[in-house]
Design an enzyme around this catalytic site. Structure first.
Site, PDB file in Angstrom:
ATOM      1  N   VAL A 267     -68.664  57.299  66.066  1.00 22.51           N
ATOM      2  CA  VAL A 267     -67.528  58.049  65.539  1.00 22.51           C
ATOM      3  C   VAL A 267     -66.376  58.030  66.541  1.00 22.51           C
ATOM      4  O   VAL A 267     -66.523  58.451  67.690  1.00 22.51           O
ATOM      5  CB  VAL A 267     -67.923  59.507  65.211  1.00 22.51           C
ATOM      6  CG1 VAL A 267     -66.713  60.276  64.686  1.00 22.51           C
ATOM      7  CG2 VAL A 267     -69.061  59.533  64.197  1.00 22.51           C
ATOM      8  N   LYS A 268     -65.257  57.545  66.085  1.00 17.88           N
ATOM      9  CA  LYS A 268     -64.074  57.390  66.935  1.00 17.88           C
ATOM     10  C   LYS A 268     -63.216  58.655  66.825  1.00 17.88           C
ATOM     11  O   LYS A 268     -62.735  59.001  65.736  1.00 17.88           O
ATOM     12  CB  LYS A 268     -63.292  56.156  66.479  1.00 17.88           C
ATOM     13  CG  LYS A 268     -62.364  55.533  67.480  1.00 17.88           C
ATOM     14  CD  LYS A 268     -61.840  54.226  66.875  1.00 17.88           C
ATOM     15  CE  LYS A 268     -60.902  53.506  67.816  1.00 17.88           C
ATOM     16  NZ  LYS A 268     -60.353  52.295  67.136  1.00 17.88           N
TER      17      LYS A 268
END
Length: 217
Positions: free
Chosen positions: A87-88
């Site tokens: 997850v960025k």
């Protein structure tokens, strides 16, 4: 140093995979829009398709929210797509809080939009799997992006941080070489920058000479 390709284009991802050097993918809403992918369902499906091409490598999927609660909810949905989704999360206050929450709940993160060593320290303290300094954009502001990679690598080494340095906003093949020199764990860049590593005039001259000599045999 691992090679990630920065794109949402499946053909380019496949080409990098076929070259034998692909370790992962980073993408973002702008890159998704460039490929004409719109709507949550279509984006989720496209992330899944990317994961299938990469075959085991990490794929960074970016949240669009900027407040803690929604970053967490969006991140949980992204992480559920595939085990290799990272997850960025943006380097903002609520982003750091979310990175800590994700870390404590077994979800790996990539802290993006990092432009200073101080930000990189916060990301590592919160438990980010990756930190993404944008070296090309730093160069654009008349600072040295590669020097920031070196500074972060030194700090992480001294402090024992396990966060991997993912050099982003790579503009050319020389950026890749310089990042490798100063200790980047990963570089993410367009396919053209990776292919640029293949090029050298003496290689072309040498090959032409070999082929010419082969005709005389």
């Amino acid at each position: 140093m691992k090679f990630f390709i920065d794109t949402a284009n499946l053909a380019q991802i496949q080409e990098a995979h076929d070259l034998g050097i692909l370790d992962g993918v980073t993408t973002n809403p702008s890159l998704m829009a460039k490929e004409g992918i719109k709507g949550e369902a279509a984006i989720m499906k496209h992330y899944e398709a990317i994961c299938e091409v990469v075959e085991g490598g990490d794929v960074s999927a970016e949240v669009l929210s900027t407040d803690f609660a929604n970053i967490v909810e969006e991140g949980k949905k992204l992480a559920a797509i595939h085990p290799n989704i990272v997850v960025k999360v943006p380097m903002i206050k609520d982003g750091v809080k979310a990175i800590k929450w994700f870390t404590e709940n077994g979800i790996r993160t990539n802290c993006t939009l990092v432009f200073s060593a101080g930000q990189a320290i916060l990301a590592a303290k919160a438990g980010a799997a990756y930190v993404s300094p944008f070296i090309g954009r730093i160069d654009d502001s008349s600072w040295d992006g590669v020097e920031l990679i070196a500074q972060i690598a030194q700090i992480y080494s001294v402090q024992g941080f396990k966060t991997e340095i993912l050099a982003a906003s790579i503009r050319n093949a020389l950026h890749i070489v310089k990042c490798a020199e100063v200790g980047a764990d990963v570089c993410t860049c367009p396919l053209d920058s990776i292919l640029g590593l293949l090029k050298h005039p003496l290689t072309d001259i040498g090959l032409a000479k070999f082929l010419e000599d082969a005709k005389k045999m």
